[in-house]
Design a protein around this motif. Structure first.
Motif, mmCIF file in Angstrom:
data_model
loop_
_atom_site.group_PDB
_atom_site.id
_atom_site.type_symbol
_atom_site.label_atom_id
_atom_site.label_comp_id
_atom_site.label_asym_id
_atom_site.label_seq_id
_atom_site.Cartn_x
_atom_site.Cartn_y
_atom_site.Cartn_z
ATOM 1 N N ASP A 35 18.511 -24.439 16.453
ATOM 2 C CA ASP A 35 19.298 -23.294 16.921
ATOM 3 C C ASP A 35 19.334 -22.204 15.850
ATOM 4 N N CYS A 36 19.243 -22.617 14.575
ATOM 5 C CA CYS A 36 19.275 -21.646 13.481
ATOM 6 C C CYS A 36 18.065 -20.723 13.518
ATOM 7 N N LEU A 37 17.022 -21.135 14.256
ATOM 8 C CA LEU A 37 15.842 -20.281 14.345
ATOM 9 C C LEU A 37 16.064 -19.136 15.330
ATOM 10 N N GLY A 38 17.228 -19.169 16.008
ATOM 11 C CA GLY A 38 17.596 -18.005 16.814
ATOM 12 C C GLY A 38 17.103 -18.016 18.242
ATOM 13 N N SER A 39 15.812 -17.918 18.443
ATOM 14 C CA SER A 39 15.302 -17.745 19.807
ATOM 15 C C SER A 39 15.454 -19.011 20.648
ATOM 16 N N LYS A 40 15.706 -18.796 21.944
ATOM 17 C CA LYS A 40 15.830 -19.930 22.857
ATOM 18 C C LYS A 40 14.508 -20.661 23.031
ATOM 19 N N VAL A 41 13.423 -20.004 22.666
ATOM 20 C CA VAL A 41 12.109 -20.627 22.731
ATOM 21 C C VAL A 41 12.111 -21.986 22.022
ATOM 22 N N PHE A 42 12.877 -22.071 20.948
ATOM 23 C CA PHE A 42 12.843 -23.281 20.137
ATOM 24 C C PHE A 42 13.651 -24.435 20.734
ATOM 25 N N SER A 43 14.342 -24.165 21.830
ATOM 26 C CA SER A 43 15.086 -25.254 22.469
ATOM 27 C C SER A 43 14.128 -26.322 22.996
ATOM 28 N N VAL A 44 12.885 -25.934 23.249
ATOM 29 C CA VAL A 44 11.872 -26.910 23.666
ATOM 30 C C VAL A 44 11.662 -27.942 22.566
ATOM 31 N N ILE A 45 11.570 -27.463 21.333
ATOM 32 C CA ILE A 45 11.376 -28.352 20.205
ATOM 33 C C ILE A 45 12.626 -29.191 19.977
ATOM 34 N N LYS A 46 13.763 -28.520 20.107
ATOM 35 C CA LYS A 46 15.029 -29.234 19.951
ATOM 36 C C LYS A 46 15.089 -30.423 20.905
ATOM 37 N N SER A 47 14.684 -30.217 22.149
ATOM 38 C CA SER A 47 14.825 -31.333 23.080
ATOM 39 C C SER A 47 13.759 -32.399 22.866
ATOM 40 N N ASP A 48 12.613 -32.010 22.339
ATOM 41 C CA ASP A 48 11.615 -33.026 22.012
ATOM 42 C C ASP A 48 12.160 -33.955 20.915
ATOM 43 N N ILE A 49 12.695 -33.362 19.876
ATOM 44 C CA ILE A 49 13.239 -34.137 18.759
ATOM 45 C C ILE A 49 14.449 -34.954 19.208
ATOM 46 N N ASN A 50 15.254 -34.316 20.038
ATOM 47 C CA ASN A 50 16.408 -35.021 20.565
ATOM 48 C C ASN A 50 15.985 -36.247 21.374
ATOM 49 N N GLY A 51 14.918 -36.095 22.122
ATOM 50 C CA GLY A 51 14.392 -37.222 22.885
ATOM 51 C C GLY A 51 13.980 -38.375 21.983
ATOM 52 N N ASN A 52 13.363 -38.061 20.857
ATOM 53 C CA ASN A 52 13.000 -39.104 19.885
ATOM 54 C C ASN A 52 14.239 -39.866 19.432
ATOM 55 N N ILE A 53 15.273 -39.113 19.099
ATOM 56 C CA ILE A 53 16.490 -39.741 18.575
ATOM 57 C C ILE A 53 17.147 -40.622 19.633
ATOM 58 N N VAL A 54 17.202 -40.104 20.859
ATOM 59 C CA VAL A 54 17.784 -40.882 21.957
ATOM 60 C C VAL A 54 17.026 -42.201 22.123
ATOM 61 N N LYS A 55 15.720 -42.131 22.026
ATOM 62 C CA LYS A 55 14.897 -43.318 22.223
ATOM 63 C C LYS A 55 15.133 -44.363 21.124
ATOM 64 N N ILE A 56 15.163 -43.913 19.891
ATOM 65 C CA ILE A 56 15.394 -44.851 18.795
ATOM 66 C C ILE A 56 16.804 -45.441 18.896
ATOM 67 N N THR A 57 17.752 -44.592 19.218
ATOM 68 C CA THR A 57 19.136 -45.055 19.344
ATOM 69 C C THR A 57 19.264 -46.115 20.433
ATOM 70 N N ALA A 58 18.560 -45.896 21.548
ATOM 71 C CA ALA A 58 18.641 -46.855 22.649
ATOM 72 C C ALA A 58 18.117 -48.224 22.216
ATOM 73 N N VAL A 59 17.034 -48.235 21.461
ATOM 74 C CA VAL A 59 16.497 -49.508 20.974
ATOM 75 C C VAL A 59 17.505 -50.159 20.020
ATOM 76 N N TYR A 60 17.991 -49.389 19.091
ATOM 77 C CA TYR A 60 18.960 -49.920 18.125
ATOM 78 C C TYR A 60 20.166 -50.535 18.826
ATOM 79 N N ASN A 61 20.688 -49.813 19.820
ATOM 80 C CA ASN A 61 21.906 -50.282 20.486
ATOM 81 C C ASN A 61 21.717 -51.576 21.257
ATOM 82 N N LYS A 62 20.472 -51.891 21.588
ATOM 83 C CA LYS A 62 20.231 -53.133 22.317
ATOM 84 C C LYS A 62 20.539 -54.349 21.449
#
Ligand code: EIS
Ligand code: EIS
Lengths: 209, 209
Positions: A35-62
């Motif tokens: 978000d610090c990069l300003g443009s909404k264009v970067f929200s695509v990258i944000k959600s890609d990275i967020n997806g990685n974190i969600v995936k790792i977290t889901a495995v850990y929580n199991k």
């Protein structure tokens, strides 16, 4: 105070193992870095990275007791998915996540080192490009590389970027960069440790997207 | 058989109201249209459109009896969110979704009409560009416009695109285009009706992303 200092990474133990829970807590705050990069264009990258974190977290929580360190996860998945590993599960998610983390690390380090385009000292293009070339470019086919070049024009001015890193507070550039340097100590050590682990376990892939 | 003919849109009633349930069922298959473009780059667009559909579906499911037609949803949301409407809820999601639908419509129509670059008859750049210019360009700032231009180089050959539309079966180009024409009848009428509804309800916005 600062986006970064509020969410410091922990110091690694001598064996450089990365505690999964601590890592996931620290890394959870990083998507908002984009978000610090300003443009909404970067929200695509944000959600890609967020997806990685969600995936790792889901495995850990199991099974938190089984997956105490990140290496525990990779080793368990290697056994479980012999044929397709490492292109699977949290191993794949962390493979990509670490590249995003490296991108952030190199970008911040370059700013902290004062690397700049002398003709345009308030632009961060040189720093972003350096980070991209070292962390990501080789994993991107030519289309995504072209898209990166196009997206680069949306990169913010250095002053605005540093202000955003300081959560919008007017902080002197030097104070902000001092914060960045402090943040980078444990952060860089953690990212390095993850890269080493991928090398040691032979878990790195170099296919392009 | 064909991706399109398996999932025809229904004929509209004389008053051109769009039944929400029928619409959502038909539209659910469209995100995979973007898989036909080949490159993984387009998965970003696929998930944006998918997000729109998820949002509208969630609103509908809260009260199917109340939201029989798409217009019922817009009118209910206009009452509920007086100040921020139409930049809210399913109204906003459908506002963007219809632009993606229009993009697909113009692209397919242009192919069906045989519009082509005489020097590169197997490229679909002219068709994709026409669709982009008429459906989306004015809602995109210059960064996203540049990204579009970069992404365009990932557009597939016409023959591969038509094959993908036919689910990988070897269909003669003319047969595939005949399918496209048949699909376009109710599809175009539905998209037109949604655009008319936005005009009539004064629900259209022209901010850029
Ligand atoms: C209207 C016109 C629109 C045209 C369409 C345009 C579409 C543009 C899309 C461009 C690509 C956006 C970046 C995303 C790239 C991603 O494709 C890659 C790989 O992503 C990985 O893929 C794996 C499978 O191979 C798994 O699914 C991973 O997911 S898993 O968790 O399921 O395992 C997933 O992260 N991630 C990346 O390359 C990571 C990127 C990291 C950060 C990069 C920072 C760059 C900053 C730039 C500043 C200037
Ligand atoms: C490593 C380097 C990476 C650098 C980073 C690159 C990132 C690239 C990102 C490019 C943008 C991708 C396209 C997505 C654009 C979207 O921003 C827009 C607006 O999206 C809407 O926004 C609303 C708020 O304003 C709501 O959130 C809507 O969501 S809501 O449901 O919550 O209400 C949402 O759909 N949708 C669009 O413009 C729609 C696009 C439709 C289809 C376009 C077809 C084009 C085909 C092209 C073929 C050649």
């Amino acid at each position: 105070m600062s986006l970064l200092l509020d969410n410091q990474f922990k110091e690694l133990p001598p064996d450089k193992s990365v505690d999964t829970k601590t890592f996931l807590e620290a890394v959870a705050h990083l998507p908002s870095f984009f978000d610090c990069l300003g443009s909404k264009v970067f929200s695509v990258i944000k959600s890609d990275i967020n997806g990685n974190i969600v995936k790792i977290t889901a495995v850990y929580n199991k099974n938190p007791a089984k997956y105490v360190t990140l290496q525990d996860i990779l080793e368990a998945e290697r056994e479980e998915h012999e044929v397709v590993w490492p292109k699977v599960g949290a191993t794949l998610a962390l493979m990509w996540l670490k590249r995003g983390l490296r991108f952030i690390q190199i970008l911040l380090q370059s700013l902290a080192d004062g690397e700049k385009d002398e003709n345009n000292p308030n632009l961060i293009k040189v720093n972003v490009t350096k980070a991209y070339e070292q962390a990501l470019k080789k994993y991107h086919g030519w289309v995504v590389q072209k898209i990166f070049t196009a997206a680069l024009i949306a990169a913010p001015y250095k002053s605005n970027f540093l202000k955003a890193l300081s959560k919008g507070e007017e902080v002197k550039e030097e104070d902000c960069l001092a914060n960045v340097r402090q943040f980078l100590v444990n952060y860089t050590a953690t990212v390095d440790a993850i890269y080493e682990m991928y090398a040691n376990l032979n878990a790195e892939l170099d296919y392009t997207v």
